[in-house]
Design a protein around this motif. Structure first.
Motif, PDB file in Angstrom:
ATOM      1  N   TYR A  63      10.863  10.459   2.552  1.00 54.51           N
ATOM      2  CA  TYR A  63      11.464  11.212   1.268  1.00 54.51           C
ATOM      3  C   TYR A  63      12.486  12.209   2.022  1.00 54.51           C
ATOM      4  CZ  TYR A  63       8.121   9.648  -2.105  1.00 54.51           C
ATOM      5  OH  TYR A  63       7.255   8.939  -2.701  1.00 54.51           O
ATOM      6  N   ALA A  64      12.405  12.557   3.385  1.00 55.98           N
ATOM      7  CA  ALA A  64      13.451  13.544   3.985  1.00 55.98           C
ATOM      8  C   ALA A  64      14.790  12.737   3.726  1.00 55.98           C
ATOM      9  CB  ALA A  64      12.775  13.612   5.631  1.00 55.98           C
ATOM     10  N   GLN A  65      15.897  13.707   3.734  1.00 56.80           N
ATOM     11  CA  GLN A  65      17.241  13.088   3.564  1.00 56.80           C
ATOM     12  C   GLN A  65      18.009  13.794   4.713  1.00 56.80           C
ATOM     13  OE1 GLN A  65      18.459  14.157  -0.487  1.00 56.80           O
ATOM     14  NE2 GLN A  65      16.969  12.506  -1.256  1.00 56.80           N
ATOM     15  N   THR A  66      19.335  13.082   4.889  1.00 54.78           N
ATOM     16  CA  THR A  66      20.201  13.392   5.668  1.00 54.78           C
ATOM     17  C   THR A  66      21.579  13.173   4.675  1.00 54.78           C
ATOM     18  OG1 THR A  66      19.400  13.190   7.727  1.00 54.78           O
ATOM     19  CG2 THR A  66      21.734  13.038   7.677  1.00 54.78           C
ATOM     20  N   SER A  67      22.421  14.280   4.447  1.00 55.00           N
ATOM     21  CA  SER A  67      23.685  13.920   3.493  1.00 55.00           C
ATOM     22  C   SER A  67      23.236  13.234   2.421  1.00 55.00           C
ATOM     23  CB  SER A  67      24.809  13.226   4.237  1.00 55.00           C
ATOM     24  OG  SER A  67      24.931  13.777   5.303  1.00 55.00           O
ATOM     25  N   GLY A  68      21.899  13.621   1.689  1.00 54.82           N
ATOM     26  CA  GLY A  68      21.651  13.148   0.730  1.00 54.82           C
ATOM     27  C   GLY A  68      20.913  11.833   0.444  1.00 54.82           C
ATOM     28  N   ILE A  69      20.697  11.242   1.639  1.00 54.99           N
ATOM     29  CA  ILE A  69      20.235   9.869   1.698  1.00 54.99           C
ATOM     30  C   ILE A  69      18.669   9.953   2.329  1.00 54.99           C
ATOM     31  CG2 ILE A  69      20.589   7.656   2.828  1.00 54.99           C
ATOM     32  CD1 ILE A  69      23.425   7.939   3.031  1.00 54.99           C
ATOM     33  N   SER A  70      18.025   9.539   1.428  1.00 55.72           N
ATOM     34  CA  SER A  70      16.410   9.335   1.754  1.00 55.72           C
ATOM     35  C   SER A  70      16.259   8.335   2.871  1.00 55.72           C
ATOM     36  CB  SER A  70      15.601   8.907   0.516  1.00 55.72           C
ATOM     37  OG  SER A  70      15.819   9.923  -0.309  1.00 55.72           O
ATOM     38  N   TYR A  71      15.501   8.398   3.685  1.00 50.90           N
ATOM     39  CA  TYR A  71      14.788   7.572   4.707  1.00 50.90           C
ATOM     40  C   TYR A  71      15.786   7.670   6.108  1.00 50.90           C
ATOM     41  CZ  TYR A  71      12.630   3.592   7.356  1.00 50.90           C
ATOM     42  OH  TYR A  71      11.980   3.208   8.292  1.00 50.90           O
ATOM     43  N   PHE A  72      16.932   7.921   6.038  1.00 53.63           N
ATOM     44  CA  PHE A  72      17.758   7.946   7.544  1.00 53.63           C
ATOM     45  C   PHE A  72      17.117   8.905   8.176  1.00 53.63           C
ATOM     46  CE2 PHE A  72      21.618   9.219  10.009  1.00 53.63           C
ATOM     47  CZ  PHE A  72      21.851   7.908  10.098  1.00 53.63           C
ATOM     48  N   PRO A  73      16.568  10.162   8.009  1.00 56.19           N
ATOM     49  CA  PRO A  73      15.939  10.909   9.317  1.00 56.19           C
ATOM     50  C   PRO A  73      14.880  10.446   9.655  1.00 56.19           C
ATOM     51  CG  PRO A  73      16.634  12.537   7.194  1.00 56.19           C
ATOM     52  CD  PRO A  73      16.792  10.795   6.807  1.00 56.19           C
ATOM     53  N   ARG A  74      13.943   9.603   8.911  1.00 59.21           N
ATOM     54  CA  ARG A  74      12.722   9.026   9.476  1.00 59.21           C
ATOM     55  C   ARG A  74      13.429   7.914  10.466  1.00 59.21           C
ATOM     56  NH1 ARG A  74       7.356   8.242   8.410  1.00 59.21           N
ATOM     57  NH2 ARG A  74       6.556   6.197   9.105  1.00 59.21           N
ATOM     58  N   MET A  75      14.366   7.157   9.993  1.00 58.78           N
ATOM     59  CA  MET A  75      14.772   6.047  11.178  1.00 58.78           C
ATOM     60  C   MET A  75      15.055   6.428  12.273  1.00 58.78           C
ATOM     61  SD  MET A  75      17.574   2.971  10.306  1.00 58.78           S
ATOM     62  CE  MET A  75      18.583   4.084   9.612  1.00 58.78           C
ATOM     63  N   LEU A  76      15.866   7.710  12.213  1.00 60.31           N
ATOM     64  CA  LEU A  76      16.217   8.464  13.424  1.00 60.31           C
ATOM     65  C   LEU A  76      15.246   9.034  14.303  1.00 60.31           C
ATOM     66  CD1 LEU A  76      19.442  10.557  12.111  1.00 60.31           C
ATOM     67  CD2 LEU A  76      19.420   8.057  13.160  1.00 60.31           C
ATOM     68  N   ASP A  77      14.356   9.385  13.632  1.00 57.32           N
ATOM     69  CA  ASP A  77      12.752   9.983  14.288  1.00 57.32           C
ATOM     70  C   ASP A  77      12.533   8.674  15.082  1.00 57.32           C
ATOM     71  OD1 ASP A  77      13.265  12.635  13.207  1.00 57.32           O
ATOM     72  OD2 ASP A  77      11.872  12.314  11.824  1.00 57.32           O
ATOM     73  N   LYS A  78      12.099   7.714  14.464  1.00 57.82           N
ATOM     74  CA  LYS A  78      11.404   6.485  15.059  1.00 57.82           C
ATOM     75  C   LYS A  78      12.340   6.039  16.198  1.00 57.82           C
ATOM     76  CE  LYS A  78      10.593   3.311  12.216  1.00 57.82           C
ATOM     77  NZ  LYS A  78      10.544   2.353  10.943  1.00 57.82           N
ATOM     78  N   ILE A  79      13.722   6.025  16.291  1.00 57.80           N
ATOM     79  CA  ILE A  79      14.437   5.395  17.472  1.00 57.80           C
ATOM     80  C   ILE A  79      14.199   6.683  18.404  1.00 57.80           C
ATOM     81  CG2 ILE A  79      16.607   5.516  18.158  1.00 57.80           C
ATOM     82  CD1 ILE A  79      17.539   4.436  15.226  1.00 57.80           C
ATOM     83  N   ARG A  80      14.081   7.896  18.264  1.00 58.59           N
ATOM     84  CA  ARG A  80      13.912   8.819  19.272  1.00 58.59           C
ATOM     85  C   ARG A  80      12.806   8.918  19.894  1.00 58.59           C
ATOM     86  NH1 ARG A  80      16.753  12.761  14.767  1.00 58.59           N
ATOM     87  NH2 ARG A  80      18.855  12.927  15.755  1.00 58.59           N
ATOM     88  N   LEU A  81      11.575   8.509  19.122  1.00 59.13           N
ATOM     89  CA  LEU A  81      10.202   8.772  19.500  1.00 59.13           C
ATOM     90  C   LEU A  81      10.182   7.453  20.390  1.00 59.13           C
ATOM     91  CD1 LEU A  81       8.426   9.837  16.424  1.00 59.13           C
ATOM     92  CD2 LEU A  81       8.418  11.102  18.575  1.00 59.13           C
ATOM     93  N   HIS A  82      10.781   6.337  19.839  1.00 61.58           N
ATOM     94  CA  HIS A  82      10.518   5.077  20.670  1.00 61.58           C
ATOM     95  C   HIS A  82      11.255   5.180  22.113  1.00 61.58           C
ATOM     96  CE1 HIS A  82      11.486   0.635  21.588  1.00 61.58           C
ATOM     97  NE2 HIS A  82      10.101   0.872  21.589  1.00 61.58           N
ATOM     98  N   ALA A  83      12.554   5.835  22.205  1.00 57.42           N
ATOM     99  CA  ALA A  83      13.163   6.134  23.357  1.00 57.42           C
ATOM    100  C   ALA A  83      12.436   6.891  24.128  1.00 57.42           C
ATOM    101  CB  ALA A  83      14.549   6.473  23.081  1.00 57.42           C
TER     102      ALA A  83
END
Length: 144
Positions: A10-30
């Motif tokens: 449900y978290a948002q970046t620039s009003g768009i849901s899910y985008f922050p979670r996707m970035l978190d997953k990329i960061r955590l994976h890296a």
């Protein structure tokens, strides 16, 4: 499964849901901190829908995230590479995503995921976003 530093869908970046979670997953994976269970869907599933919505390439997004920067900076990069959705498109995206699994073609899959995750008796879990939050130990809030 509780994953530190992985935000709710449900978290948002620039009003768009899910985008922050996707970035978190990329960061955590890296960083080698994303559990194995999450790795199979990197770039697919909801990630795939998000990159399709923004018209960007997932491997390019991964490389940009690895360079560092805030969510807002990465989002600015993403829209420069792909497109800036209109306010109406963002509204449609958010509503579609937050209701995924509720009375649609993926409802049967949600029932299976709830059963497999031990959440079959949780009437408050009505969508995949709710399921993710419940599965990761976040409260499922009633949303309008």
């Amino acid at each position: 499964m509780n994953v530190p530093n992985l935000r709710s869908p449900y978290a948002q970046t620039s009003g768009i849901s899910y985008f922050p979670r996707m970035l978190d997953k990329i960061r955590l994976h890296a960083a080698g901190k994303l559990p194995q269970d999450y790795q199979a869907n990197l770039g697919g599933g909801f990630d795939g829908r998000a990159i399709s919505f923004l018209w960007i390439d997932y491997p390019a997004l991964v490389e940009r995230v690895k360079q560092g920067g805030s969510d807002d900076e990465i989002f600015a990069w993403a829209v420069a590479q792909g497109r800036q959705p209109s306010p109406e498109e963002i509204e449609i995206w958010n509503e579609f995503m937050r209701k995924r699994g509720w009375n649609d073609e993926s409802s049967a899959r949600l029932v299976i995921r709830k059963r497999d995750g031990g959440l079959e008796n949780r009437d408050d879990v009505q969508t995949f976003f709710d399921y993710i939050d419940a599965d990761e130990g976040r409260p499922v809030e009633k949303r309008g």
